[in-house]
Design a protein around this motif. Structure first.
Motif, short mmCIF file in Angstrom:
data_model
loop_
_atom_site.label_atom_id
_atom_site.label_comp_id
_atom_site.label_asym_id
_atom_site.label_seq_id
_atom_site.Cartn_x
_atom_site.Cartn_y
_atom_site.Cartn_z
N GLN A 1 29.23 15.28 27.34
CA GLN A 1 28.09 14.47 27.75
C GLN A 1 28.41 13.71 29.03
OE1 GLN A 1 26.95 10.83 25.53
NE2 GLN A 1 24.99 11.87 25.19
N ALA A 2 29.62 13.15 29.10
CA ALA A 2 30.04 12.45 30.31
C ALA A 2 30.06 13.40 31.50
CB ALA A 2 31.42 11.82 30.11
N LYS A 3 30.59 14.60 31.28
CA LYS A 3 30.64 15.60 32.36
C LYS A 3 29.25 15.91 32.86
CE LYS A 3 32.36 20.23 33.45
NZ LYS A 3 33.09 21.43 32.92
N GLU A 4 28.30 16.09 31.93
CA GLU A 4 26.92 16.39 32.32
C GLU A 4 26.31 15.22 33.10
OE1 GLU A 4 22.61 17.53 30.24
OE2 GLU A 4 24.43 17.29 29.02
N ASN A 5 26.55 14.00 32.62
CA ASN A 5 26.03 12.82 33.31
C ASN A 5 26.65 12.66 34.70
OD1 ASN A 5 24.35 12.12 31.17
ND2 ASN A 5 25.88 10.81 30.20
N PHE A 6 27.94 12.92 34.80
CA PHE A 6 28.61 12.85 36.10
C PHE A 6 28.01 13.87 37.07
CE2 PHE A 6 32.91 11.24 34.19
CZ PHE A 6 32.31 10.03 33.89
N THR A 7 27.85 15.11 36.59
CA THR A 7 27.35 16.20 37.43
C THR A 7 25.94 15.93 37.94
OG1 THR A 7 28.72 17.82 36.24
CG2 THR A 7 26.87 18.69 37.51
N ASN A 8 25.12 15.34 37.09
CA ASN A 8 23.72 15.10 37.44
C ASN A 8 23.50 13.80 38.21
OD1 ASN A 8 22.90 17.48 36.19
ND2 ASN A 8 22.59 16.48 34.21
N SER A 9 24.56 13.06 38.45
CA SER A 9 24.43 11.77 39.15
C SER A 9 24.60 11.96 40.65
CB SER A 9 25.49 10.79 38.64
OG SER A 9 26.76 11.09 39.20
N PRO A 10 24.17 10.98 41.45
CA PRO A 10 24.40 11.02 42.90
C PRO A 10 25.87 10.85 43.27
CG PRO A 10 22.66 9.45 42.32
CD PRO A 10 23.37 9.81 41.06
N PHE A 11 26.72 10.53 42.27
CA PHE A 11 28.12 10.21 42.54
C PHE A 11 29.05 11.29 42.00
CE2 PHE A 11 25.62 6.56 40.97
CZ PHE A 11 25.31 5.98 42.19
N SER A 12 28.53 12.51 41.83
CA SER A 12 29.28 13.58 41.17
C SER A 12 30.61 13.89 41.87
CB SER A 12 28.44 14.85 41.09
OG SER A 12 27.99 15.26 42.38
N ALA A 13 30.66 13.75 43.19
CA ALA A 13 31.88 14.05 43.93
C ALA A 13 33.00 13.07 43.62
CB ALA A 13 31.62 14.06 45.43
N GLN A 14 32.66 11.90 43.10
CA GLN A 14 33.64 10.86 42.82
C GLN A 14 34.20 10.94 41.40
OE1 GLN A 14 30.55 7.72 44.51
NE2 GLN A 14 32.47 6.71 44.02
N LEU A 15 33.52 11.66 40.50
CA LEU A 15 33.75 11.52 39.06
C LEU A 15 34.26 12.79 38.42
CD1 LEU A 15 30.38 9.70 38.55
CD2 LEU A 15 32.56 8.64 37.96
N THR A 16 35.22 12.63 37.50
CA THR A 16 35.72 13.76 36.72
C THR A 16 35.88 13.33 35.26
OG1 THR A 16 36.96 14.58 38.63
CG2 THR A 16 37.53 15.50 36.49
N SER A 17 35.41 14.17 34.34
CA SER A 17 35.55 13.91 32.91
C SER A 17 36.68 14.77 32.35
CB SER A 17 34.24 14.23 32.18
OG SER A 17 34.41 14.16 30.78
N HIS A 18 37.58 14.15 31.57
CA HIS A 18 38.70 14.86 30.95
C HIS A 18 38.61 14.69 29.44
CE1 HIS A 18 40.83 14.95 34.91
NE2 HIS A 18 40.26 13.76 35.04
N CYS A 19 38.61 15.78 28.70
CA CYS A 19 38.65 15.70 27.24
C CYS A 19 40.11 15.69 26.81
CB CYS A 19 37.90 16.87 26.60
SG CYS A 19 37.78 16.73 24.81
N ILE A 20 40.66 14.51 26.61
CA ILE A 20 42.07 14.36 26.30
C ILE A 20 42.29 12.97 25.71
CG2 ILE A 20 42.65 13.49 28.61
CD1 ILE A 20 45.34 14.96 28.40
N CYS A 21 43.26 12.83 24.84
CA CYS A 21 43.55 11.50 24.30
C CYS A 21 44.36 10.71 25.33
CB CYS A 21 44.29 11.60 22.98
SG CYS A 21 46.01 12.11 23.10
N ALA A 22 44.25 9.41 25.25
CA ALA A 22 44.90 8.54 26.23
C ALA A 22 46.42 8.68 26.19
CB ALA A 22 44.50 7.09 25.99
N LYS A 23 46.97 8.85 24.98
CA LYS A 23 48.43 8.97 24.86
C LYS A 23 48.94 10.22 25.58
CE LYS A 23 48.77 6.49 20.45
NZ LYS A 23 49.10 6.59 19.01
N LYS A 24 48.24 11.33 25.37
CA LYS A 24 48.63 12.57 26.03
C LYS A 24 48.47 12.47 27.54
CE LYS A 24 49.91 16.91 25.97
NZ LYS A 24 51.27 17.32 25.54
#
Length: 262
Positions: A57-80
């Motif tokens: 969902q974050a990836k989709e929101n990032f892609t559809n925003s005017p700021f897509s070039a700035q944003l990347t979504s990673h599916c990963i736990c914080a510890k890893k």
């Protein structure tokens, strides 16, 4: 993941100016990352999220925003993510160890029953997978010297967190209306900002925004290492709603860049 008041207030309050590399831990739908991208169009922002559906969902929101070039979504736990410490370099398209200068989080705030079945939203709000101290430890590892870590917590959870992370004795914070004197034993963090939040004019404070700055241990005067260091903090107070349930003037000003209707 719904857009919550806590996320909106944190996204409006974090000092994002001049911060070029930003990490949002537990990004959910990506709302805080999107807000920071809107406030600083030069920043490169990573949002990490353990829940696969939320990360998508974050990836989709990032892609559809005017700021897509700035944003990347990673599916990963914080510890890893902290273990690898591999962060994408957007200038040369390669990977390298590259610290952040700002990390933000609207972290979990209740302890879920490990034996019960809980949905994705409950998992996102549960401390069972990542304690607040673990979160701060991860932030410390990923921040550059003098980097900032900002989070929002329920008031009492926030007080407990501060007591542990700074090794201080901070009580009755909601009753302090002027300066709060801090006697800290921790040399890793200094308190950068404290925002005490009330839901309305009649109720007591129930949220706390905590801003911590990573201390560069190489710059510390060796003479104070074995001593407590004392400093005053002037907290900021924010009341969200008036007695008639309308937003306060201060809340309107804070959120004016984002709210279409108050």
């Amino acid at each position: 993941m719904k857009v919550g008041t806590d996320a909106v207030i944190l996204g409006c309050s974090v000092p994002v100016e001049k911060r070029m590399r930003i990490l949002d831990i537990g990004t959910g739908s990506g709302i805080i990352a999107l807000m920071l991208a809107q406030r600083n169009k030069n920043a490169v922002i990573d949002g990490i999220e353990i829940d696969e559906r939320a990360a998508m969902q974050a990836k989709e929101n990032f892609t559809n925003s005017p700021f897509s070039a700035q944003l990347t979504s990673h599916c990963i736990c914080a510890k890893k993510f902290a273990e690898t410490k591999i962060i994408k370099n957007y200038n040369i398209g390669d990977t390298e160890l590259m610290p952040y200068d700002l990390i933000v989080s609207n972290p979990p705030f209740f302890h879920a029953n490990a034996s019960s079945d809980i949905d994705s939203r409950s998992i996102a709000r549960s401390v069972s997978r990542l304690t607040h101290i673990e979160l701060a430890t991860i932030a410390y590892k990923l921040l550059e010297s003098d980097g900032l870590f900002y989070c929002i917590l329920p008031l009492q959870e926030g007080v407990k967190f501060l007591n542990k992370i700074l090794d201080i004795d901070l009580i009755n914070i909601e009753q302090q209306m002027d300066k709060i004197k801090i006697v800290a034993n921790c040399l890793k963090w200094s308190l950068d900002e404290l925002i005490i939040i009330k839901p309305n004019q009649k109720k007591k404070a129930n949220r706390l925004i905590i801003g911590l700055k990573k201390v560069d241990l190489k710059k510390i005067d060796i003479s104070i290492i074995d001593n407590q260091h004392e400093y005053d903090v002037s907290p900021t107070f924010l009341t969200i709603r008036n007695n008639d349930n309308s937003y306060t003037a201060e809340m309107k000003v804070l959120t004016s860049q984002f709210m279409l209707k108050h």
